[in-house]
Design a protein around this motif. Structure first.
Motif, PDB file in Angstrom:
ATOM      1  N   GLN A 132       0.844  -1.197   0.000  1.00  0.00           N
ATOM      2  CA  GLN A 132       0.000   0.000   0.000  1.00  0.00           C
ATOM      3  C   GLN A 132       0.882   1.250   0.000  1.00  0.00           C
ATOM      4  O   GLN A 132       1.643   1.476   0.937  1.00  0.00           O
ATOM      5  CB  GLN A 132      -0.885  -0.006   1.240  1.00  0.00           C
ATOM      6  CG  GLN A 132      -1.964   1.051   1.224  1.00  0.00           C
ATOM      7  CD  GLN A 132      -2.795   0.997   2.498  1.00  0.00           C
ATOM      8  OE1 GLN A 132      -2.293   0.684   3.565  1.00  0.00           O
ATOM      9  NE2 GLN A 132      -4.067   1.306   2.370  1.00  0.00           N
ATOM     10  N   ALA A 134       1.109   5.625  -1.371  1.00  0.00           N
ATOM     11  CA  ALA A 134       0.301   6.847  -1.281  1.00  0.00           C
ATOM     12  C   ALA A 134      -0.911   6.764  -2.202  1.00  0.00           C
ATOM     13  O   ALA A 134      -1.981   7.291  -1.894  1.00  0.00           O
ATOM     14  CB  ALA A 134       1.165   8.052  -1.635  1.00  0.00           C
ATOM     15  N   GLY A 135      -0.739   6.083  -3.336  1.00  0.00           N
ATOM     16  CA  GLY A 135      -1.829   5.994  -4.309  1.00  0.00           C
ATOM     17  C   GLY A 135      -2.694   4.763  -4.149  1.00  0.00           C
ATOM     18  O   GLY A 135      -3.409   4.389  -5.076  1.00  0.00           O
ATOM     19  N   GLY A 136      -2.616   4.107  -3.007  1.00  0.00           N
ATOM     20  CA  GLY A 136      -3.424   2.916  -2.785  1.00  0.00           C
ATOM     21  C   GLY A 136      -2.618   1.642  -2.996  1.00  0.00           C
ATOM     22  O   GLY A 136      -1.394   1.671  -3.007  1.00  0.00           O
ATOM     23  N   ALA A 138      -0.884  -1.540  -4.723  1.00  0.00           N
ATOM     24  CA  ALA A 138      -0.242  -1.823  -6.008  1.00  0.00           C
ATOM     25  C   ALA A 138       0.630  -3.065  -5.863  1.00  0.00           C
ATOM     26  O   ALA A 138       1.066  -3.401  -4.759  1.00  0.00           O
ATOM     27  CB  ALA A 138       0.613  -0.642  -6.432  1.00  0.00           C
TER      28      ALA A 138
END
Lengths: 141, 64
Positions: A132, A134-136, A138
């Motif tokens: 996880q 900053a952008g969710g 991945a």
């Protein structure tokens, strides 16, 4: 007292203080019985968690915990077991961060220890594991 | 004079010591990262896994 003797004592005291502080700055104390027990417990659990990281069912969260990311990839019968694994791992991780801060005489460092670990878990995750950022969520490449 | 010197020396030690303590209350980020890596190595058992093949390759490659 002789001023030279006094000065020499002062230097010795200073050298001791600087030496101790330099050592404290270079290394954090992580060799306590409590930390060793936690490490061992987490190491044993990792055998069961590793396949869950690989399948993407469990991911490494940004707050230094692990999270059940994709419950649907776990067969219904095993979901309870996976939930228990995640909960146990997170309890150990929380205790680990707290113990490291405490072992170094600074309980208030717990949040920063957690943050440091969160970054390192994620950066050292194997390719294919979910992390996880900053952008969710991945996949780690 | 002697008293003054001794007093100055003592004051200096106290000041430097206080300075060191002040530095030490900041979170040692680099040391924490090192500690984290050592613990992660153990929990994920990364060190043994990586060390073993490397040692093997070294001993095999050495005589050539």
């Amino acid at each position: 007292m002789n001023p030279f003797k006094m000065l020499r004592r002062a230097f010795v005291a200073l050298a001791l203080v600087i030496g101790t502080v330099a050592f404290a700055q270079g290394n954090l104390e992580i060799n306590t019985p409590a930390i060793s027990t936690l490490k061992q417990s987490m190491q044993q659990r990792h055998v069961q968690l590793a396949p869950l990281y690989a399948s993407g069912a469990v991911g490494l969260a940004a707050d230094g915990t692990v999270a059940l990311r994709d419950a649907s990839s776990v067969p219904l019968a095993q979901r309870g077991q996976v939930n228990a694994l995640v909960a146990a791992e997170n309890a150990d991780r929380a205790a680990l961060y707290r113990e490291i801060a405490r072992a170094n005489g600074h309980p208030e460092w717990e949040a920063e220890v957690r943050k440091t670990f969160a970054q390192r878990w994620i950066e050292r995750a194997q390719p294919g594991w979910w992390v996880q950022g900053a952008g969710g969520w991945a996949v780690r490449r | 004079m002697t008293r003054l010197n001794a007093g100055l020396a003592l004051a200096w030690v106290v000041m430097v010591t206080a300075g060191c303590v002040t530095i030490n209350i900041y979170f040692p980020a680099a040391a924490a990262e090192k500690a984290a890596d050592r613990i992660i190595d153990e929990v994920w058992q990364l060190r043994e896994g990586q060390a073993a093949p490397a040692t093997g390759a070294n001993t095999e490659g050495a005589p050539k």
